[in-house]
Design a protein around this motif. Structure first.
Motif, mmCIF file in Angstrom:
data_model
loop_
_atom_site.group_PDB
_atom_site.id
_atom_site.type_symbol
_atom_site.label_atom_id
_atom_site.label_comp_id
_atom_site.label_asym_id
_atom_site.label_seq_id
_atom_site.Cartn_x
_atom_site.Cartn_y
_atom_site.Cartn_z
ATOM 1 N N ALA A 150 28.258 25.713 -15.391
ATOM 2 C CA ALA A 150 29.030 25.883 -16.623
ATOM 3 C C ALA A 150 30.330 26.618 -16.319
ATOM 4 O O ALA A 150 31.399 26.283 -16.830
ATOM 5 N N LYS A 151 30.218 27.602 -15.453
ATOM 6 C CA LYS A 151 31.398 28.381 -15.069
ATOM 7 C C LYS A 151 32.403 27.484 -14.347
ATOM 8 O O LYS A 151 33.601 27.500 -14.634
ATOM 9 N N LEU A 152 31.867 26.683 -13.426
ATOM 10 C CA LEU A 152 32.700 25.777 -12.639
ATOM 11 C C LEU A 152 33.534 24.866 -13.538
ATOM 12 O O LEU A 152 34.692 24.587 -13.277
ATOM 13 N N LEU A 153 32.916 24.402 -14.630
ATOM 14 C CA LEU A 153 33.601 23.454 -15.510
ATOM 15 C C LEU A 153 34.246 24.143 -16.710
ATOM 16 O O LEU A 153 34.711 23.492 -17.627
ATOM 17 N N GLU A 154 34.242 25.474 -16.697
ATOM 18 C CA GLU A 154 34.809 26.246 -17.802
ATOM 19 C C GLU A 154 34.201 25.826 -19.137
ATOM 20 O O GLU A 154 34.900 25.624 -20.117
ATOM 21 N N LEU A 155 32.887 25.692 -19.113
ATOM 22 C CA LEU A 155 32.166 25.281 -20.312
ATOM 23 C C LEU A 155 31.568 26.522 -20.966
ATOM 24 O O LEU A 155 31.017 27.384 -20.280
#
Lengths: 250, 493
Positions: free
Chosen positions: A128-133
């Protein structure tokens, strides 16, 4: 990665794919462009294994295996991911539970043990962090009450988690405003960087997504087959001249 | 009278039918016989002599025998209700046996004395007693065919003053409580099946929680039907005295059978001032095969009476039986009393369910909540039937009802019959209903993520029922989840 030869398919009695050919090598990004009704979404559905579409001819090989011989879930576990044009809602089904089931089904298929809940939760938070979700989204039911943009973002998020070898994006850009489009494109480009051998098949009506996700090849699809292929500049040519200038070969 | 009104009025009265009465009286003479008290079971048939023999076998006091006989005589005047949205062949009550003991000695002190074959059967059903015993805080009173064979955790309960025993035992050991409360919520004249039950009830559970006591354990009974042709007539009576609370779970399974079996249970809950009773059911009796052959007929009367500030909560997961006819109800008699009904009913293949609740608001500021989830697959029919009745004196009564139906395939049916009667203008009654379908697109979406169709159905159905399943005691939530998946096996594709 994916070899499609002379693929023919129909839904009910209507022939839609009429001898479709495509060859995708590892790490390549292919874009398929076409007007509504040209068979783009049928192609995505046939590759995904949707039952209503009947394959009447041709062959599809995915990583050396006969794709058409596999159930939809088997295709997914082998590494084919389809980001839906219209992601469906699953009321009451938590995203985290849904994804854990999917993730562990894939692990089991590969002969691995299921990932324990705690480790899985750590993994989805990382993705989620990786995709800024927004991680709050993960506490909700699958697509229930999501905006159009949130649904598409959720598709890309699932794609990131399941780490597919081939990603098919079926009109992922439709109905997205420019901000959402950028978020989605950022996700796709991150996944591309993460694994350079990962391939993408981007199905779209408009050129604008291709400003962000740059294709190696662009194919123009009309009436169930590819009528012209070229580099990324073909998309710009299309934008300029319109689909009218491309007629199917007689 | 419209059939619906008849259902609403069915609290204590059914019209008599002289022809039926004559038929039965004739039969009584025709089939007059003496009964061997020592036998393991009574012969098939129903008459006063059978009832006396049954009562004698159970060593019951005179008041009980008389009560049974009064019920039987009343039953002869009644007719089988016709208003429910179900169809079945007429039941031949004379062909049923009304008493049968398991082939072993009753009155066992520990599980070691239980027939190992019996324990094996429990294990096959996934409800091993041994494991149940280990499950923290669960006491088990297993009813196997009519006679209680194993009771555990009794001591710990008795320390708290809680009485948890078979109803047969209670009749003998605590006649004053039985005399006072049996039939106080569901009178023996109530309805055809409840009246029959009053006449011939075989066994069941009795619970008494004394004043101010919070029952230290989750109480649970597993019922099973085993002997051929034995109608099961369970009787349950739970009394929560002032300020006490108790949670009770019944779970039912039955082995494969070829003939229809009748089950007509009665459950009475008495929640005195400030008391709370939570009653949960997982019902998984044999539903019959794919063509509708065999299966249990389940005609159940369940009702609770809530006094001032008391709360009664029914939760049910109904997946089994060929026919389910059941309306767990609350009479909100005391001011500020609360009634709740959470239900999941699944019907697959040829199953039929007509189930719901009645909430009767009598006291002031009474509140009720109804959440019903019906799922139909195959050619099954699933009906929700609910009554919310607010009497004149029930100032500020409030009700919220939500009835959701889910269809799988296009040959099944879902029906909702909500009925609202309000005689007090301050009442607030809300009703919401939805119908949805498990779509091919939902299944394909799950498949495309690598999830099998079976898992996908389990997941979607669980999501649909979540509000209800969350009401189940923790220990049974997982069991319920598996049950949902098993019940719908093979229903798609």
């Amino acid at each position: 990665m994916l070899q499609i030869k002379e693929l023919q398919a129909r839904i009910e009695e209507k022939e839609i794919l009429k001898g479709f050919d495509l060859d995708i090598q590892p790490g390549e990004v292919h874009a398929i462009m076409g007007v509504n009704g040209s068979g783009k979404s049928t192609l995505a559905n046939v590759l995904g294994g949707r039952e209503e579409y009947e394959v009447t001819g041709g062959s599809v090989s995915f990583l050396g295996k006969d794709l058409l011989d596999m159930d939809p879930e088997e295709r997914a576990r082998e590494g084919l991911f389809l980001a839906f044009q219209y992601p469906v809602e699953l009321p009451g089904v938590l995203i985290s539970y849904f994804l854990r089931t999917a993730y562990n089904a894939k692990r089991e298929h590969a002969g691995e043990k299921p990932l324990p809940v705690r480790e899985f939760n750590a993994l989805i938070n990382e993705k989620a962090k990786l995709l800024e979700l927004n991680p709050e989204l993960l506490k909700r039911s699958v697509n229930e009450g999501f905006s159009g943009g949130e649904k598409k973002r959720n598709e890309i998020f699932q794609m990131a988690l399941l780490e597919p070898k081939l990603c098919i994006l079926d009109e992922t850009d439709s109905g997205l405003d420019i901000d959402a489009l950028q978020v989605v494109s950022h996700g796709v480009n991150t996944l591309k960087k993460e694994d350079p051998s990962r391939s993408f098949l981007v199905i779209t009506h408009y050129q604008r997504l291709l400003n962000y996700v740059v294709p190696d090849y662009v194919h123009v699809m009309i009436d169930g087959k590819i009528v012209k292929s070229g580099g990324k500049e073909l998309a710009l040519e299309l934008e300029e001249k319109g689909y009218g200038s491309f007629q199917p070969a007689a | 009278m419209p059939t619906w009104e008849r259902w609403c009025l069915q609290w204590g009265y059914m019209s008599s039918d002289t022809e039926t009465l004559e038929n039965f009286t004739e039969q009584e003479y025709k089939y007059g016989f003496t009964v061997d008290i020592e036998a393991d079971e009574l012969p098939a048939g129903l008459n006063e002599e059978i009832i006396r023999a049954l009562s004698a076998k159970k060593d019951e006091p005179e008041f009980m025998t008389e009560w049974r006989l009064r019920a039987y005589r009343k039953w002869l005047e009644m007719e089988s209700p016709e208003w429910a949205f179900i169809e079945h062949e007429p039941i031949d009550y004379q062909a049923l046996k009304y008493y049968s003991a398991p082939k072993q000695k009753p009155q066992l002190e520990s599980l070691d004395q239980v027939d190992p074959k019996l324990l094996e059967t429990y294990e096959k059903l996934g409800i091993p007693l041994e494991e149940q015993k280990r499950l923290a805080g669960v006491a088990v009173d297993a009813v196997f065919d009519s006679v209680s064979i194993a009771t555990t955790y009794k001591e710990e309960l008795s320390k708290a003053g809680v009485i948890f025993c078979s109803i047969s035992e209670a009749v003998k050991e605590h006649p004053e409580l039985v005399k006072k409360y049996l039939g106080s919520v569901v009178p023996y004249t109530d309805n055809y099946f409840a009246t029959l039950n009053s006449a011939v009830f075989s066994d069941g559970t009795f619970v008494y929680v004394p004043k101010g006591v919070k029952c230290p354990l989750e109480l649970s009974t597993y019922f099973r039907i085993n002997a051929q042709n034995t109608g099961q007539f369970e009787r349950t009576l739970i009394i929560a005295d002032e300020g006490s609370s108790v949670s009770y779970l019944e779970g039912c399974t039955a082995p494969m059978r070829d003939e229809n079996q009748l089950h007509a249970a009665v459950v009475e809950l008495v929640a005195l001032k400030d008391a709370q009773i939570k009653y949960s059911t997982i019902q998984n009796w044999y539903p019959g095969d794919k063509d509708g052959k065999g299966g249990i007929y389940n005609f159940v009367t369940k009702r609770g009476m809530a006094e001032e500030n008391a709360k009664i909560s029914w939760t049910q997961v109904e997946t089994g039986s060929a026919i389910t006819w059941k309306y767990p109800s609350c009479i909100l008699k005391g001011d500020n009393s609360v009634g709740e009904f959470y239900s999941v009913a699944i019907t697959n293949n040829c199953q039929q369910a007509d189930t719901g609740t009645k909430m009767v608001h009598i006291g002031k500021n009474t509140k009720s909540t109804i959440i019903s989830k019906g799922i139909s697959a195959g050619v099954a029919q699933n009906s929700y039937r609910g009554l919310v009745k607010v009497l004149r004196g029930a100032e500020n009564a409030r009700n919220f009802s939500q009835c959701d139906s889910m269809l799988m395939g296009d040959k099944c049916g879902a029906h909702t019959f909500p009925y609202i009667e309000v005689d007090n203008p301050t009442a607030q009654v809300e009703h919401e209903a939805t119908t949805s379908k498990i779509g091919e697109d939902q299944l394909f979406y799950c498949n495309q993520r690598g999830i099998s169709t079976e898992d996908a159905i389990g997941m979607i159905v669980h999501g649909f029922c979540k509000e209800v399943l969350n009401e189940l005691p923790m220990e049974f939530a997982l069991e319920a989840r598996q049950l949902l998946a098993i019940s719908l096996e093979g229903s798609v594709g």
